[in-house]
Design a protein around this motif. Sequence first.
Motif, PDB file in Angstrom:
ATOM      1  N   THR A 128       0.838  -1.164  -0.004  1.00 12.36           N
ATOM      2  CA  THR A 128      -0.037   0.040   0.161  1.00 12.36           C
ATOM      3  C   THR A 128       0.911   1.120   0.021  1.00 12.36           C
ATOM      4  OG1 THR A 128      -1.586   1.257   1.107  1.00 12.36           O
ATOM      5  CG2 THR A 128      -0.161  -0.114   2.581  1.00 12.36           C
ATOM      6  N   LEU A 129       0.288   2.346  -0.578  1.00  9.89           N
ATOM      7  CA  LEU A 129       0.882   3.673  -0.550  1.00  9.89           C
ATOM      8  C   LEU A 129       1.203   4.249   0.873  1.00  9.89           C
ATOM      9  CD1 LEU A 129      -0.308   4.951  -3.803  1.00  9.89           C
ATOM     10  CD2 LEU A 129       2.046   4.113  -3.362  1.00  9.89           C
ATOM     11  N   TRP A 130       0.244   3.580   1.848  1.00  6.70           N
ATOM     12  CA  TRP A 130      -0.016   4.362   3.006  1.00  6.70           C
ATOM     13  C   TRP A 130       0.918   3.647   4.341  1.00  6.70           C
ATOM     14  CZ3 TRP A 130      -1.624   8.773   1.365  1.00  6.70           C
ATOM     15  CH2 TRP A 130      -2.587   8.628   0.338  1.00  6.70           C
ATOM     16  N   ASP A 131       1.500   2.653   3.985  1.00  7.06           N
ATOM     17  CA  ASP A 131       2.441   1.947   4.938  1.00  7.06           C
ATOM     18  C   ASP A 131       3.745   2.194   4.804  1.00  7.06           C
ATOM     19  OD1 ASP A 131       3.318   0.369   7.031  1.00  7.06           O
ATOM     20  OD2 ASP A 131       2.934  -1.597   5.885  1.00  7.06           O
ATOM     21  N   GLN A 132       4.165   3.155   5.735  1.00  2.00           N
ATOM     22  CA  GLN A 132       5.509   3.932   5.448  1.00  2.00           C
ATOM     23  C   GLN A 132       6.816   3.031   5.676  1.00  2.00           C
ATOM     24  OE1 GLN A 132       5.487   7.486   8.040  1.00  2.00           O
ATOM     25  NE2 GLN A 132       4.072   8.285   7.068  1.00  2.00           N
ATOM     26  N   ASN A 133       6.776   1.995   6.463  1.00  2.01           N
ATOM     27  CA  ASN A 133       7.719   0.961   6.620  1.00  2.01           C
ATOM     28  C   ASN A 133       9.005   1.645   6.916  1.00  2.01           C
ATOM     29  OD1 ASN A 133       6.477  -1.433   6.093  1.00  2.01           O
ATOM     30  ND2 ASN A 133       6.666  -1.145   3.874  1.00  2.01           N
ATOM     31  N   ASN A 134       9.120   2.576   7.700  1.00  2.00           N
ATOM     32  CA  ASN A 134      10.364   3.465   8.141  1.00  2.00           C
ATOM     33  C   ASN A 134      10.573   4.419   6.803  1.00  2.00           C
ATOM     34  OD1 ASN A 134      10.600   1.803  10.673  1.00  2.00           O
ATOM     35  ND2 ASN A 134      11.674   0.345   9.455  1.00  2.00           N
ATOM     36  N   SER A 135       9.825   4.570   5.814  1.00  2.00           N
ATOM     37  CA  SER A 135      10.116   5.626   4.907  1.00  2.00           C
ATOM     38  C   SER A 135       8.849   6.584   4.781  1.00  2.00           C
ATOM     39  CB  SER A 135      10.397   4.849   3.547  1.00  2.00           C
ATOM     40  OG  SER A 135      10.424   5.814   2.640  1.00  2.00           O
ATOM     41  N   PRO A 136       9.160   7.751   4.705  1.00  2.00           N
ATOM     42  CA  PRO A 136       7.945   8.883   4.699  1.00  2.00           C
ATOM     43  C   PRO A 136       7.168   8.557   3.244  1.00  2.00           C
ATOM     44  CG  PRO A 136       9.772   9.856   4.543  1.00  2.00           C
ATOM     45  CD  PRO A 136      10.518   8.517   4.724  1.00  2.00           C
ATOM     46  N   VAL A 137       7.967   7.945   2.127  1.00  2.00           N
ATOM     47  CA  VAL A 137       7.513   7.871   0.738  1.00  2.00           C
ATOM     48  C   VAL A 137       8.201   6.388   0.426  1.00  2.00           C
ATOM     49  CG1 VAL A 137       7.082   9.235  -1.402  1.00  2.00           C
ATOM     50  CG2 VAL A 137       7.747  10.435   0.502  1.00  2.00           C
ATOM     51  N   PRO A 138       7.353   5.475   0.905  1.00  2.00           N
ATOM     52  CA  PRO A 138       7.856   4.131   0.662  1.00  2.00           C
ATOM     53  C   PRO A 138       8.122   3.690  -0.752  1.00  2.00           C
ATOM     54  CG  PRO A 138       5.493   4.059   1.460  1.00  2.00           C
ATOM     55  CD  PRO A 138       6.009   5.336   1.504  1.00  2.00           C
ATOM     56  N   HIS A 139       7.145   3.902  -1.800  1.00  2.00           N
ATOM     57  CA  HIS A 139       7.182   3.679  -2.962  1.00  2.00           C
ATOM     58  C   HIS A 139       8.322   4.554  -3.738  1.00  2.00           C
ATOM     59  CE1 HIS A 139       4.675   7.513  -3.286  1.00  2.00           C
ATOM     60  NE2 HIS A 139       5.040   7.453  -4.466  1.00  2.00           N
ATOM     61  N   ILE A 140       8.521   5.616  -3.451  1.00  2.00           N
ATOM     62  CA  ILE A 140       9.850   6.362  -4.045  1.00  2.00           C
ATOM     63  C   ILE A 140      11.161   5.619  -3.438  1.00  2.00           C
ATOM     64  CG2 ILE A 140      10.940   8.210  -4.421  1.00  2.00           C
ATOM     65  CD1 ILE A 140       8.472   8.350  -6.021  1.00  2.00           C
ATOM     66  N   GLU A 141      11.106   5.153  -2.189  1.00  2.13           N
ATOM     67  CA  GLU A 141      12.134   4.730  -1.457  1.00  2.13           C
ATOM     68  C   GLU A 141      12.550   3.202  -2.198  1.00  2.13           C
ATOM     69  OE1 GLU A 141      14.660   1.900   0.518  1.00  2.13           O
ATOM     70  OE2 GLU A 141      12.338   1.682   0.458  1.00  2.13           O
ATOM     71  N   LEU A 142      11.498   2.491  -2.671  1.00  4.21           N
ATOM     72  CA  LEU A 142      11.766   1.186  -3.258  1.00  4.21           C
ATOM     73  C   LEU A 142      12.299   1.491  -4.759  1.00  4.21           C
ATOM     74  CD1 LEU A 142      11.630  -1.628  -3.414  1.00  4.21           C
ATOM     75  CD2 LEU A 142       9.343  -1.880  -3.816  1.00  4.21           C
ATOM     76  N   ALA A 143      11.710   2.542  -5.507  1.00  2.27           N
ATOM     77  CA  ALA A 143      11.973   2.752  -6.676  1.00  2.27           C
ATOM     78  C   ALA A 143      13.388   2.933  -6.979  1.00  2.27           C
ATOM     79  CB  ALA A 143      11.019   3.652  -7.350  1.00  2.27           C
ATOM     80  N   ASP A 144      13.850   4.075  -5.852  1.00  6.62           N
ATOM     81  CA  ASP A 144      15.271   4.434  -5.965  1.00  6.62           C
ATOM     82  C   ASP A 144      16.628   3.399  -5.249  1.00  6.62           C
ATOM     83  OD1 ASP A 144      14.533   7.027  -6.691  1.00  6.62           O
ATOM     84  OD2 ASP A 144      14.480   7.994  -4.615  1.00  6.62           O
ATOM     85  N   TRP A 145      15.866   2.506  -4.730  1.00  9.44           N
ATOM     86  CA  TRP A 145      16.762   1.361  -4.109  1.00  9.44           C
ATOM     87  C   TRP A 145      17.123   0.578  -5.290  1.00  9.44           C
ATOM     88  CZ3 TRP A 145      15.514  -3.751  -4.184  1.00  9.44           C
ATOM     89  CH2 TRP A 145      16.430  -4.751  -3.361  1.00  9.44           C
ATOM     90  N   SER A 146      16.258   0.210  -6.130  1.00 10.40           N
ATOM     91  CA  SER A 146      16.347  -0.863  -7.236  1.00 10.40           C
ATOM     92  C   SER A 146      17.358  -0.790  -8.320  1.00 10.40           C
ATOM     93  CB  SER A 146      15.088  -0.966  -7.891  1.00 10.40           C
ATOM     94  OG  SER A 146      14.056  -1.074  -7.076  1.00 10.40           O
ATOM     95  N   ASP A 147      18.138  -1.687  -8.465  1.00 15.66           N
ATOM     96  CA  ASP A 147      18.920  -1.809  -9.829  1.00 15.66           C
ATOM     97  C   ASP A 147      18.307  -2.239 -10.812  1.00 15.66           C
ATOM     98  OD1 ASP A 147      21.284  -0.709  -8.546  1.00 15.66           O
ATOM     99  OD2 ASP A 147      21.514  -2.620  -7.736  1.00 15.66           O
ATOM    100  N   PHE A 148      17.227  -3.091 -10.586  1.00 13.44           N
ATOM    101  CA  PHE A 148      16.245  -3.813 -11.661  1.00 13.44           C
ATOM    102  C   PHE A 148      14.950  -3.995 -11.172  1.00 13.44           C
ATOM    103  CE2 PHE A 148      20.669  -5.151 -12.705  1.00 13.44           C
ATOM    104  CZ  PHE A 148      20.608  -4.900 -13.903  1.00 13.44           C
ATOM    105  N   ALA A 149      13.882  -3.812 -11.893  1.00 11.79           N
ATOM    106  CA  ALA A 149      12.584  -4.214 -11.380  1.00 11.79           C
ATOM    107  C   ALA A 149      11.932  -5.341 -12.550  1.00 11.79           C
ATOM    108  CB  ALA A 149      11.811  -2.854 -11.719  1.00 11.79           C
ATOM    109  N   ILE A 150      11.376  -6.146 -11.744  1.00  7.77           N
ATOM    110  CA  ILE A 150      10.865  -7.313 -12.423  1.00  7.77           C
ATOM    111  C   ILE A 150       9.128  -7.231 -11.920  1.00  7.77           C
ATOM    112  CG2 ILE A 150      10.936  -9.975 -12.960  1.00  7.77           C
ATOM    113  CD1 ILE A 150      13.942  -9.639 -11.985  1.00  7.77           C
ATOM    114  N   VAL A 151       8.283  -7.411 -13.107  1.00 13.74           N
ATOM    115  CA  VAL A 151       6.978  -7.640 -12.902  1.00 13.74           C
ATOM    116  C   VAL A 151       6.589  -9.043 -13.552  1.00 13.74           C
ATOM    117  CG1 VAL A 151       4.736  -6.813 -13.594  1.00 13.74           C
ATOM    118  CG2 VAL A 151       6.938  -5.329 -13.593  1.00 13.74           C
ATOM    119  N   LEU A 152       6.313  -9.733 -12.167  1.00 12.43           N
ATOM    120  CA  LEU A 152       5.989 -11.508 -12.575  1.00 12.43           C
ATOM    121  C   LEU A 152       5.140 -11.609 -11.262  1.00 12.43           C
ATOM    122  CD1 LEU A 152       9.216 -13.529 -12.564  1.00 12.43           C
ATOM    123  CD2 LEU A 152       7.045 -14.177 -11.162  1.00 12.43           C
ATOM    124  N   PRO A 153       3.978 -12.420 -12.053  1.00 13.30           N
ATOM    125  CA  PRO A 153       3.647 -12.304 -13.197  1.00 13.30           C
ATOM    126  C   PRO A 153       2.895 -11.093 -13.407  1.00 13.30           C
ATOM    127  CG  PRO A 153       1.918 -13.593 -11.817  1.00 13.30           C
ATOM    128  CD  PRO A 153       3.093 -13.045 -10.746  1.00 13.30           C
TER     129      PRO A 153
END
Length: 402
Positions: free
Chosen positions: A59-84
Amino acid sequence: MAKIAVYMTGGIALYKGIEVIRSLEKNGHQVRVAMTASATKLITPTTLHALTHAPVLTTLWDQNNSPVPHIELADWSDFAIVLPATANIIGKMANGIADDAVSTTLLATTAPIIVVPAMNTHMWRNPAVQRNIVQLKQDGIRIIEPATGMLAEGYEGKGRLAEPDEITNQLRLIINNSNSGRTFLSGKHLLITAGGTREPIDPVRFIGNRSSGKMGIAIAEAAANAGAHVELVLGQITVPQPINKQIKIYRVESTEEMQVMVGKLFPASDILIMAAAVADFRPSQIASQKIKKHPEQEELELQLVKTADILKTTAAKKRSDQFVVGFAAETNSLLENANKKLESKNADLIIANNVAGNDSAFGSDLDQVTLLQLGTSPIKWPKMTKREIATKLIQLLATKIR
């Protein structure tokens, strides 16, 4: 090792993603997961949390120790895999829609994205889905094509998720090639032919063959993924043309047209791969008008003459720094006929496959090939998808021209 974000959506093939994640982790990669609401109905986030030892974004609303969790995950990634990748997420990605945690994070991701579709065959063939796939390719997103086989609905068709081993192998190649921005065929030029040629009888009819072009196109895409500049000479095909900025396409119809194009492009090539199914004969005369059938006529005789031997004439001109690969599609005496071709064509490598009866590779996603080189014993590869064969062949050829 890479930081890989795996985006899991609500397809029934979701369970296969667990095996892919385990393989990535065994190879030393860090993996984090984001899931759609539908995906959580099939596998719990707790399972993925236990597997990756990292919080799962749902969810976009679960911060998981980050104020903007989706941006944090996007910036963390070297690769993104959509599966399935379901038809739904493919449509969202192609049209820039961001209405949940997965689609929003993908929209914010600047890392390379690999999409692994899985859906019912009718959905996969839907024109809207195919338009979206084309758009993703134009946007630089890589697609690992779905396989043909038994679907969850109880009948066969194209749409099932590729097997985990094939997904892992293709991901390994993509990740290794992207490491430090280097690829093992960077700067090399590959000339590849694919599909079948057509020899006209009259303005309506022609002599042709059953080639789909799948193998040659798979080889071209594998070469492009390995960093090569690819010139792809396409005859008649039954599958979509590849969309890749590394691949330049030339369309031809007859064997003569293919010969002219190959002759023009070959001098600048490091490797020639003749995967096209070229017609060996053509009508000696082409009727200027449609040949009409008369009521009393029982037969029609055509006089055929040989076409040009593109492989032989081109390989005869190769320099010491060029490598030539030919294909031998046979219905009987596979190795005997392929060896004759190896000896007579001046090729460096012949790839032999059986196209008889139920074992025919024409139009199939699967093939079993044997590699022949002068002075060495034949090397028989196990039955694999054509994309797996293509990847393995490109890796082999890279060692030949280093």
